[in-house]
Design a protein around this motif. Structure first.
Motif, PDB file in Angstrom:
ATOM      1  N   UNK A  64       0.851  -1.200   0.000  1.00  0.00           N
ATOM      2  CA  UNK A  64       0.000   0.000   0.000  1.00  0.00           C
ATOM      3  C   UNK A  64       0.884   1.247   0.000  1.00  0.00           C
ATOM      4  N   UNK A  65       0.282   2.407   0.245  1.00  0.00           N
ATOM      5  CA  UNK A  65       1.042   3.653   0.221  1.00  0.00           C
ATOM      6  C   UNK A  65       0.463   4.638   1.222  1.00  0.00           C
ATOM      7  N   UNK A  66       1.294   5.558   1.672  1.00  0.00           N
ATOM      8  CA  UNK A  66       0.852   6.630   2.550  1.00  0.00           C
ATOM      9  C   UNK A  66      -0.254   7.418   1.847  1.00  0.00           C
ATOM     10  N   UNK A  67      -1.268   7.821   2.597  1.00  0.00           N
ATOM     11  CA  UNK A  67      -2.383   8.586   2.037  1.00  0.00           C
ATOM     12  C   UNK A  67      -2.333  10.016   2.568  1.00  0.00           C
ATOM     13  N   UNK A  68      -2.555  10.977   1.668  1.00  0.00           N
ATOM     14  CA  UNK A  68      -2.586  12.390   2.031  1.00  0.00           C
ATOM     15  C   UNK A  68      -4.040  12.835   2.175  1.00  0.00           C
ATOM     16  N   UNK A  69      -4.324  13.534   3.257  1.00  0.00           N
ATOM     17  CA  UNK A  69      -5.649  14.103   3.502  1.00  0.00           C
ATOM     18  C   UNK A  69      -5.509  15.617   3.564  1.00  0.00           C
ATOM     19  N   UNK A  70      -6.445  16.326   2.939  1.00  0.00           N
ATOM     20  CA  UNK A  70      -6.446  17.786   3.027  1.00  0.00           C
ATOM     21  C   UNK A  70      -7.872  18.251   3.286  1.00  0.00           C
ATOM     22  N   UNK A  71      -8.112  19.561   3.201  1.00  0.00           N
ATOM     23  CA  UNK A  71      -9.460  20.090   3.377  1.00  0.00           C
ATOM     24  C   UNK A  71      -9.872  20.861   2.128  1.00  0.00           C
ATOM     25  N   UNK A  72     -11.138  21.225   2.064  1.00  0.00           N
ATOM     26  CA  UNK A  72     -11.701  21.812   0.844  1.00  0.00           C
ATOM     27  C   UNK A  72     -11.139  23.184   0.510  1.00  0.00           C
ATOM     28  N   UNK A  73     -10.408  23.798   1.410  1.00  0.00           N
ATOM     29  CA  UNK A  73      -9.791  25.091   1.099  1.00  0.00           C
ATOM     30  C   UNK A  73      -8.724  24.957   0.020  1.00  0.00           C
ATOM     31  N   UNK A  74      -8.231  23.754  -0.216  1.00  0.00           N
ATOM     32  CA  UNK A  74      -7.085  23.539  -1.110  1.00  0.00           C
ATOM     33  C   UNK A  74      -7.374  23.869  -2.564  1.00  0.00           C
ATOM     34  N   UNK A  75      -8.640  23.875  -2.967  1.00  0.00           N
ATOM     35  CA  UNK A  75      -9.073  24.177  -4.329  1.00  0.00           C
ATOM     36  C   UNK A  75      -8.491  23.216  -5.363  1.00  0.00           C
ATOM     37  N   UNK A  76      -8.112  22.029  -4.929  1.00  0.00           N
ATOM     38  CA  UNK A  76      -7.630  21.027  -5.878  1.00  0.00           C
ATOM     39  C   UNK A  76      -8.799  20.498  -6.703  1.00  0.00           C
ATOM     40  N   UNK A  77      -8.662  20.434  -8.025  1.00  0.00           N
ATOM     41  CA  UNK A  77      -9.750  19.901  -8.850  1.00  0.00           C
ATOM     42  C   UNK A  77      -9.943  18.411  -8.598  1.00  0.00           C
ATOM     43  N   UNK A  78     -11.140  17.927  -8.928  1.00  0.00           N
ATOM     44  CA  UNK A  78     -11.481  16.530  -8.669  1.00  0.00           C
ATOM     45  C   UNK A  78     -10.511  15.569  -9.326  1.00  0.00           C
ATOM     46  N   UNK A  79     -10.074  15.901 -10.535  1.00  0.00           N
ATOM     47  CA  UNK A  79      -9.150  15.002 -11.237  1.00  0.00           C
ATOM     48  C   UNK A  79      -7.800  14.907 -10.543  1.00  0.00           C
ATOM     49  N   UNK A  80      -7.382  15.992  -9.919  1.00  0.00           N
ATOM     50  CA  UNK A  80      -6.115  15.978  -9.184  1.00  0.00           C
ATOM     51  C   UNK A  80      -6.242  15.146  -7.907  1.00  0.00           C
ATOM     52  N   UNK A  81      -7.367  15.292  -7.235  1.00  0.00           N
ATOM     53  CA  UNK A  81      -7.603  14.490  -6.038  1.00  0.00           C
ATOM     54  C   UNK A  81      -7.593  13.005  -6.379  1.00  0.00           C
TER      55      UNK A  81
END
Length: 278
Positions: A1-18
């Motif tokens: 497996x791999x480490x998972x990154x969690x952020x919050x909605x302020x990041x403005x990352x598009x859905x495809x990037x997430x």
């Protein structure tokens, strides 16, 4: 497996990037007319920043704990790196620290000391390291190394939203009462919103914003995001000016600022987030 990154909605990352980098996103909250709307989950009116009696709230420890628990399970026990909005701008970071205690060293919380894509740049860099096989220590180290390479500036059209939200409480003395004042603000090294320049017109404020970004980047490579609140034309113009003056920019995106930040900065605001390459 791999480490998972969690952020919050302020990041403005598009859905495809997430999706591409397997980044998990926790919603922030918009509170209006007795409704609790979740940014990134619920439909939020486009003009929410113009409405009276609207407030925002960060992610709760319960929400964050639930997200960390799922991410940790999906990582196969490899760990979670949580990348969040500046502690000086939101209670989300302190909630994240509280939530992470349940998991001990398997969940690492990083204060980006920024907002919008200033958060997104950190989350993306950490997630790329995870995708390349980096362990928990390595992913956390990458996230922390990106934080000081970031800068953020914003020009607001009106001061009402900032005053109402309390985000300029300690610095209100420099705002005065001039209706035409268009302050150029920046996020400082501690993640606080502070005055960069006091300017009288919008055109001069936008020009000063471009100059500040050009000065920060210099001849280095960088990723740049231009954000706006219902002011796409100005954002496009600023993006074009930065592309012309900084041909070495590796990536430039233009996107909205999102409802939570829009409520605090108001209509017409334009901001720029920069992440210098290593």
């Amino acid at each position: 497996m791999a480490v998972v990154v969690v952020t919050d909605a302020s990041s403005r990352l598009p859905a495809e990037e997430l999706t591409r980098w397997n980044i998990r996103q926790v919603p922030l909250h918009v509170l209006v007319d007795e409704l609790d709307l979740r940014d990134g989950v619920d439909t939020i009116p486009y003009d929410i920043h113009e409405r009276a009696h609207v407030t925002t709230s960060g992610a709760t420890p319960g929400e964050l704990g639930k997200a960390y628990r799922r991410a940790l399970a999906d990582s196969g026990g490899d760990g979670v790196v949580a990348v969040h909005l500046s502690a000086a701008l939101s209670g989300t970071f302190s909630s994240a620290v509280t939530a992470a205690r349940e998991f001990g060293p398997l969940v690492r919380v990083v204060n980006t000391r920024s907002a919008a894509m200033g958060v997104g740049f950190v989350a993306s860099a950490a997630a790329r390291c995870a995708a390349e096989g980096g362990d928990l220590d390595a992913v956390e180290a990458v996230a922390r190394s990106v934080v000081p390479r970031g800068s953020a500036f914003i020009v607001v059209q009106r001061l009402d939203n900032l005053r109402r939200s309390g985000r300029i409480g300690a610095t209100a003395s420099w705002l005065g009462t001039a209706l035409s004042l268009k302050p150029l603000l920046r996020v400082d090294v501690d993640g606080r919103l502070v005055l960069a320049q006091r300017i009288r017109t919008t055109s001069k404020a936008h020009a000063a914003l471009v100059d500040q970004v050009v000065e920060v980047v210099g001849d280095r490579r960088a990723a740049v995001a231009v954000h706006h609140v219902d002011n796409h034309d100005a954002a496009d113009a600023i993006g074009a000016a930065l592309t012309e003056r900084l041909p070495q920019i590796e990536a430039l995106t233009v996107t909205d600022m999102g409802p939570v930040l829009a409520i605090h900065v108001g209509a017409g605001a334009v901001g720029v987030c920069v992440s210098l390459s290593d």
